[in-house]
Design a protein around this motif. Structure first.
Motif, PDB file in Angstrom:
ATOM      1  N   VAL A 199       0.740  -1.466   0.036  1.00 52.99           N
ATOM      2  CA  VAL A 199       0.041  -0.324  -0.107  1.00 52.99           C
ATOM      3  C   VAL A 199       0.727   1.357   0.232  1.00 52.99           C
ATOM      4  N   ALA A 200       2.236   0.818   0.925  1.00 52.92           N
ATOM      5  CA  ALA A 200       2.743   2.413   0.971  1.00 52.92           C
ATOM      6  C   ALA A 200       3.772   2.575  -0.143  1.00 52.92           C
ATOM      7  N   MET A 201       3.877   1.471  -0.883  1.00 50.86           N
ATOM      8  CA  MET A 201       4.529   1.718  -2.597  1.00 50.86           C
ATOM      9  C   MET A 201       3.505   1.856  -3.346  1.00 50.86           C
ATOM     10  N   THR A 202       2.497   1.640  -3.233  1.00 52.52           N
ATOM     11  CA  THR A 202       1.581   2.627  -4.436  1.00 52.52           C
ATOM     12  C   THR A 202       0.773   3.901  -4.195  1.00 52.52           C
ATOM     13  N   ALA A 203       1.109   4.160  -2.937  1.00 52.27           N
ATOM     14  CA  ALA A 203       0.915   5.414  -2.172  1.00 52.27           C
ATOM     15  C   ALA A 203       1.675   6.230  -3.073  1.00 52.27           C
ATOM     16  N   ALA A 204       3.486   6.130  -2.717  1.00 56.48           N
ATOM     17  CA  ALA A 204       3.859   7.066  -3.083  1.00 56.48           C
ATOM     18  C   ALA A 204       4.601   7.377  -4.615  1.00 56.48           C
ATOM     19  N   ALA A 205       4.005   5.703  -5.337  1.00 51.09           N
ATOM     20  CA  ALA A 205       4.473   6.616  -6.779  1.00 51.09           C
ATOM     21  C   ALA A 205       3.064   6.668  -7.165  1.00 51.09           C
ATOM     22  N   LEU A 206       1.475   6.842  -7.112  1.00 47.41           N
ATOM     23  CA  LEU A 206       0.716   7.947  -7.222  1.00 47.41           C
ATOM     24  C   LEU A 206       0.875   8.926  -7.073  1.00 47.41           C
ATOM     25  N   GLY A 207       1.439   9.393  -5.867  1.00 47.31           N
ATOM     26  CA  GLY A 207       1.978  10.799  -4.907  1.00 47.31           C
ATOM     27  C   GLY A 207       2.362  11.544  -5.870  1.00 47.31           C
ATOM     28  N   LEU A 208       3.791  10.601  -6.709  1.00 49.81           N
ATOM     29  CA  LEU A 208       4.208  11.639  -7.392  1.00 49.81           C
ATOM     30  C   LEU A 208       4.198  11.752  -8.630  1.00 49.81           C
ATOM     31  N   VAL A 209       3.295  11.013  -9.305  1.00 49.18           N
ATOM     32  CA  VAL A 209       2.875  10.594 -10.725  1.00 49.18           C
ATOM     33  C   VAL A 209       1.858  12.341 -10.203  1.00 49.18           C
ATOM     34  N   GLY A 210       0.649  11.555  -9.768  1.00 50.12           N
ATOM     35  CA  GLY A 210      -0.059  13.557  -9.505  1.00 50.12           C
ATOM     36  C   GLY A 210       0.663  14.735  -9.460  1.00 50.12           C
ATOM     37  N   LEU A 211       1.618  14.153  -8.224  1.00 52.41           N
ATOM     38  CA  LEU A 211       2.499  16.053  -8.260  1.00 52.41           C
ATOM     39  C   LEU A 211       3.250  16.555  -9.544  1.00 52.41           C
ATOM     40  N   TYR A 212       4.214  15.176 -10.776  1.00 56.00           N
ATOM     41  CA  TYR A 212       4.283  15.741 -11.620  1.00 56.00           C
ATOM     42  C   TYR A 212       3.132  15.943 -12.916  1.00 56.00           C
ATOM     43  N   PHE A 213       1.994  15.981 -12.352  1.00 57.56           N
ATOM     44  CA  PHE A 213       0.979  16.921 -13.769  1.00 57.56           C
ATOM     45  C   PHE A 213       0.429  18.040 -12.751  1.00 57.56           C
ATOM     46  N   VAL A 214       0.817  18.637 -11.634  1.00 58.25           N
ATOM     47  CA  VAL A 214       0.316  19.373 -10.930  1.00 58.25           C
ATOM     48  C   VAL A 214       0.871  20.416 -10.390  1.00 58.25           C
ATOM     49  N   ALA A 215       2.810  20.043 -10.195  1.00 57.89           N
ATOM     50  CA  ALA A 215       3.268  20.852  -9.355  1.00 57.89           C
ATOM     51  C   ALA A 215       4.832  20.028  -9.893  1.00 57.89           C
ATOM     52  N   PRO A 216       5.120  19.779 -11.001  1.00 63.22           N
ATOM     53  CA  PRO A 216       6.268  19.448 -11.649  1.00 63.22           C
ATOM     54  C   PRO A 216       7.672  19.844 -11.003  1.00 63.22           C
TER      55      PRO A 216
END
Length: 497
Positions: free
Chosen positions: A325-342
């Motif tokens: 769960v933690a690994m998935t959350a970290a990946a989703l967080g980074l990908v989301g940040l890429y699009f909203v705050a690169p």
């Protein structure tokens, strides 16, 4: 604060969830050297109680002969050691092997045949435990697996801890001991050092033990009687269940790293998957069954207390339990940040993986030094445990622009903006990509001629992500209520002591 700012904060919190297991792992490893000065040896002493060994056996003819021979050769008084082999209605030559050995060692090896088999390992163990407790002769009981090989001094080193009446149970170091281990077995060998030689030393220091190794559980008679005289039959982790009960009732559980027990482990991803899904489902059951223990005030009916409720032990337990769960959350967080705050995404990515780099170097170096014998066999698997892909991502965080700019320049090529964007997203999402690729590793192995491509992909994906994928599969199977039959791993007797 705008909605954009709120979204950024939420995504940063998701990435932070991925850092927690890494920090928990480092904290656990920082406790390992403390074990040199804070251990139970000061309260141990020469003690040779009368021991009954209970060996559950279901179609174990290929491995029992060697295991029983080694038990009879232990550096332990022969008149203080008896072996009960509980035959779970085997359909192979298990009865013949046991009876032949019983004839060689009359009174020391006993064959107990269950008329009704297939109820599970815990039921099989209980049949032997019941017989042992019915006789006042037994002072301590050792539960082991049919395929493991005990080093000559191992039992003696375990029983010395029972000289302290506050100790209820002792466990040993299960080491992968195949004569010619393959890739998967070598990965398991390295993992066992991290999960036992290291983690259980740290748990000795914390005063809270997560699990008695299934193949090496030594119980004082008083402890067995106190936990009900039986092994729990409602979970797939009966060894962990007994470990928790022992400590909740105020008795200590001790890990003895010098007591080495050799075991044959799976050398295929398919067999590993089957074994570890069972283990992971057992941990799900344990987490739920003992939900009132986590992060609560320690309590004991005997007044001695326990440390299972401590913040440190709970954080380590849930860091492993929720690692996918933690690994998935970290990946989703980074990908989301890429699009909203690169820009924030880039800085966060580098920070996250810098922590991972430090942890990787520290934990790998410590593990390889902790057990030199395993290191000689599995040092490559130790270095590549997180996977070649993860090491590439670590380099991307360590040397910004390495893969997008520097290496293409050295090669005389130029990457397009689209290619750089795709590569960046792959780096950010790697933890999820690796877990999903684990299913491909298993699928490839099952194909004709797929073993070698599967092994190559295993090194790329990493053994750690494969274990996380197995845990996810266990979550799903437990949620669906899949069968919990005793689906044991096949053994062939490849252990060399």
């Amino acid at each position: 604060m705008t909605w954009h700012d709120v979204l950024v904060v939420v995504l940063l919190m998701a990435v932070a969830a991925g850092i927690i297991p890494v920090i928990a792992g480092v904290v656990q490893y920082l406790l390992v050297p403390v074990h040199a000065v804070k251990n139970h040896l000061g309260d141990a002493g020469p003690y040779l109680p009368r021991v009954v060994v209970v060996v559950p056996a279901w179609n174990e003819g290929a491995v029992l002969r060697g295991s029983l021979e080694r038990l009879m050769g232990l550096e332990y008084p022969p008149d203080r050691l008896r072996v009960y082999v509980v035959d779970d209605a085997s359909t192979d030559d298990t009865p013949d092997v046991v009876l032949a050995k019983a004839a060689e060692h009359p009174g020391r090896i006993v064959h107990l045949r269950r008329a009704q088999g297939g109820q599970g390992k815990a039921h099989t163990l209980n049949h032997g435990i019941e017989q042992a407790l019915a006789d006042d002769w037994m002072e301590a009981l050792l539960i082991m697996d049919a395929d493991v090989i005990y080093r000559p001094d191992s039992l003696r080193k375990m029983t010395r801890h029972l000289a302290d009446p506050t100790v209820g149970a002792v466990t040993a170091f299960i080491r992968e001991g195949s004569g010619k281990p393959g890739t998967v077995s070598k990965f398991i060998g390295y993992e066992y050092v991290t999960a036992q030689a290291a983690a259980r030393r740290a748990q000795n220091v914390m005063g809270a033990m997560a699990c008695l190794a299934g193949g090496a559980q030594l119980h004082a008679r008083a402890n067995l009687e106190a936990v009900g005289g039986r092994i729990d039959t409602t979970t797939l982790a009966e060894d962990t269940f007994t470990t928790f009960l022992t400590q909740l009732d105020g008795r200590h559980v001790v890990f003895e790293p010098a007591a080495v027990v050799l075991a044959e482990e799976p050398d295929s991803v398919v067999a590993l998957w089957k074994q570890r899904v069972r283990w992971a489902r057992g941990n799900v059951q344990i987490t739920r069954r003992f939900k009132k223990v986590w992060f609560r005030r320690p309590f004991s009916s005997r007044g001695a207390g326990h440390r299972l409720s401590s913040l440190t032990f709970g954080a380590i337990w849930f860091s492993i339990y929720l690692l996918p769960v933690a690994m998935t959350a970290a990946a989703l967080g980074l990908v989301g940040l890429y699009f909203v705050a690169p820009d924030i995404a880039r800085t966060t990515f580098q920070s996250l993986w810098w922590v991972a780099v430090v942890a990787y170097v520290f934990i790998t170096a410590t593990t390889l030094m902790l057990d030199r014998e395993t290191s000689r066999r599995s040092w490559v698997q130790g270095l590549l445990f997180p996977g070649i892909g993860a090491i590439i991502v670590m380099l991307a965080a360590w040397i910004p622009g390495l893969w997008e700019v520097r290496i293409p320049q050295w090669l005389g090529v130029e990457m397009s903006a689209t290619a750089i964007e795709v590569l960046t997203l792959v780096f950010y999402a790697w933890t999820v990509i690796a877990m999903l690729s684990a299913w491909l590793v298993r699928w490839l192995e099952s194909l004709p001629g797929g073993r070698w491509p599967s092994r190559f992909l295993l090194y790329v994906v990493g053994f750690g992500p494969v274990l996380c994928a197995i845990t996810l599969d266990a979550y799903a199977k437990q949620w669906r209520g899949a069968s919990t039959a005793w689906d044991k791993t096949e053994k062939t007797g490849r252990v060399v002591g």
